[in-house]
Design an enzyme around this catalytic site. Structure first.
Site, PDB file in Angstrom:
ATOM      1  CG  ASP A 188     -29.264  39.311  39.677  1.00 50.22           C
ATOM      2  OD1 ASP A 188     -29.052  38.485  39.124  1.00 50.22           O
ATOM      3  OD2 ASP A 188     -29.594  40.841  38.986  1.00 50.22           O
TER       4      ASP A 188
ATOM      5  N   GLY B 179     -28.834  40.489  34.463  1.00 55.27           N
ATOM      6  CA  GLY B 179     -27.672  39.260  35.795  1.00 55.27           C
ATOM      7  C   GLY B 179     -27.130  38.608  35.045  1.00 55.27           C
TER       8      GLY B 179
ATOM      9  CG  MET C 215     -37.305  39.339  33.215  1.00 55.29           C
ATOM     10  SD  MET C 215     -38.130  39.910  34.783  1.00 55.29           S
ATOM     11  CE  MET C 215     -39.406  38.430  34.214  1.00 55.29           C
ATOM     12  CD  GLU C 216     -37.496  44.067  30.662  1.00 55.21           C
ATOM     13  OE1 GLU C 216     -36.197  43.819  31.154  1.00 55.21           O
ATOM     14  OE2 GLU C 216     -38.245  43.790  32.439  1.00 55.21           O
TER      15      GLU C 216
ATOM     16  CD  GLU D 112     -33.170  49.443  35.247  1.00 52.67           C
ATOM     17  OE1 GLU D 112     -32.955  48.189  35.549  1.00 52.67           O
ATOM     18  OE2 GLU D 112     -34.181  49.609  34.357  1.00 52.67           O
TER      19      GLU D 112
HETATM   20  N1  ADE Z   1     -32.149  41.686  36.006  1.00 46.60           N
HETATM   21  C1  ADE Z   1     -31.605  41.476  36.527  1.00 46.60           C
HETATM   22  N2  ADE Z   1     -31.367  40.633  37.077  1.00 46.60           N
HETATM   23  C2  ADE Z   1     -32.308  39.601  36.393  1.00 46.60           C
HETATM   24  C3  ADE Z   1     -32.466  38.166  36.791  1.00 46.60           C
HETATM   25  N3  ADE Z   1     -31.714  37.292  38.056  1.00 46.60           N
HETATM   26  N4  ADE Z   1     -33.129  37.366  36.635  1.00 46.60           N
HETATM   27  C4  ADE Z   1     -33.577  38.678  34.902  1.00 46.60           C
HETATM   28  N5  ADE Z   1     -33.709  39.757  34.822  1.00 46.60           N
HETATM   29  C5  ADE Z   1     -32.665  40.269  35.986  1.00 46.60           C
END
Ligand code: ADE
Length: 235
Positions: free
Chosen positions: A203, A79, A179-180, A13
């Site tokens: 995703d 996501g 996650m951050e 990234e």
């Molecule tokens: N970052 C990218 N895709 C994710 C997901 N499915 N869950 C948590 N962090 C993500």
């Protein structure tokens, strides 16, 4: 004077940005490399936080306290948590929630104890400037669109439709999970630093999330991060 901290969780990234820097100087601190330099005339410090809320919080504090940044932008992937938000789309957080925070019954679920807040707001002006940069970038990306709203962060890679559905019903308006972001949000709230979080959807946080994520990060993530930050710095 403005000094922008740019955080990403993964090397893919950020690779391009580090190469584009002029007068780059690398400092290692707390097991991370902070690269200070100029990006299209903007004074910047770029760093990889690695994955998760603690890693991101540690990185954000260090950017402010040791490297003197005045603003922080987090760029990365997420996501989707909404049917209208598709792989390749971009989400800019208006607010962020730590979706795994739960000190109930002492405090309401999601509330960061003793702050009174569950939804941590991002800086409006930074958000608007990023949105402008992202809109211009996305004109070249076949139908991908920009969304602004709620992002949820937790120390979990969500790869399960049932788990995602439970989160969505507990958090109305949730657009994306990562996650951050909400950890950086809490640090910046407490330190009084304007910040924004921009995420490209990699995703759908379902059973195919891990494969989709790895493919997207390898093939697309760096082009988005570079394209958007370049436009942001130049405007
Ligand atoms: N970052 C990218 N895709 C994710 C997901 N499915 N869950 C948590 N962090 C993500």
């Amino acid at each position: 004077k403005t000094r922008l901290g740019i955080i990403s969780a993964l090397a893919e990234e950020q690779e391009g940005l580090i190469h584009a820097m002029t007068d780059a100087v690398r400092h290692t601190h707390g097991m991370r490399d902070y690269t200070a330099g100029k990006l299209w005339n903007m004074d910047t410090v770029a760093v990889l936080s690695r994955i998760g809320k603690v890693a991101a919080a540690m990185t954000a504090v260090t950017l402010v306290e040791k490297f003197g940044v005045t603003h922080i932008v987090f760029t990365g992937v997420a996501g989707s948590a909404d049917r209208a938000v598709q792989v390749g789309d971009v989400v800019i957080a208006e607010s962020l929630v730590q979706h795994d925070m739960d000190a109930s019954p002492l405090f309401p679920r999601f509330e960061v104890p003793l702050t009174g807040l569950s939804h941590l707001p991002s800086d409006l002006e930074l958000g608007s400037r990023l949105a402008h940069a992202a809109t211009t970038f996305l004109e070249g990306e076949n139908g991908a669109t920009l969304h602004r709203g709620l992002i949820g962060s937790g120390d979990q890679f969500i790869h399960d439709g049932v788990r995602l559905a439970a989160l969505k019903s507990a958090l109305p308006g949730l657009l994306a999970v990562e996650m951050e972001g909400a950890a950086v949000a809490q640090v910046c709230f407490e330190l009084g630093i304007p910040f924004a979080v921009i995420r490209t959807i990699s995703d759908n946080a379902n059973e195919s999330a891990a494969t989709d994520f790895m493919h997207f990060v390898k093939t697309v993530a760096s082009r988005y991060a570079f394209g958007i930050i370049e436009r942001f710095c130049r405007q």
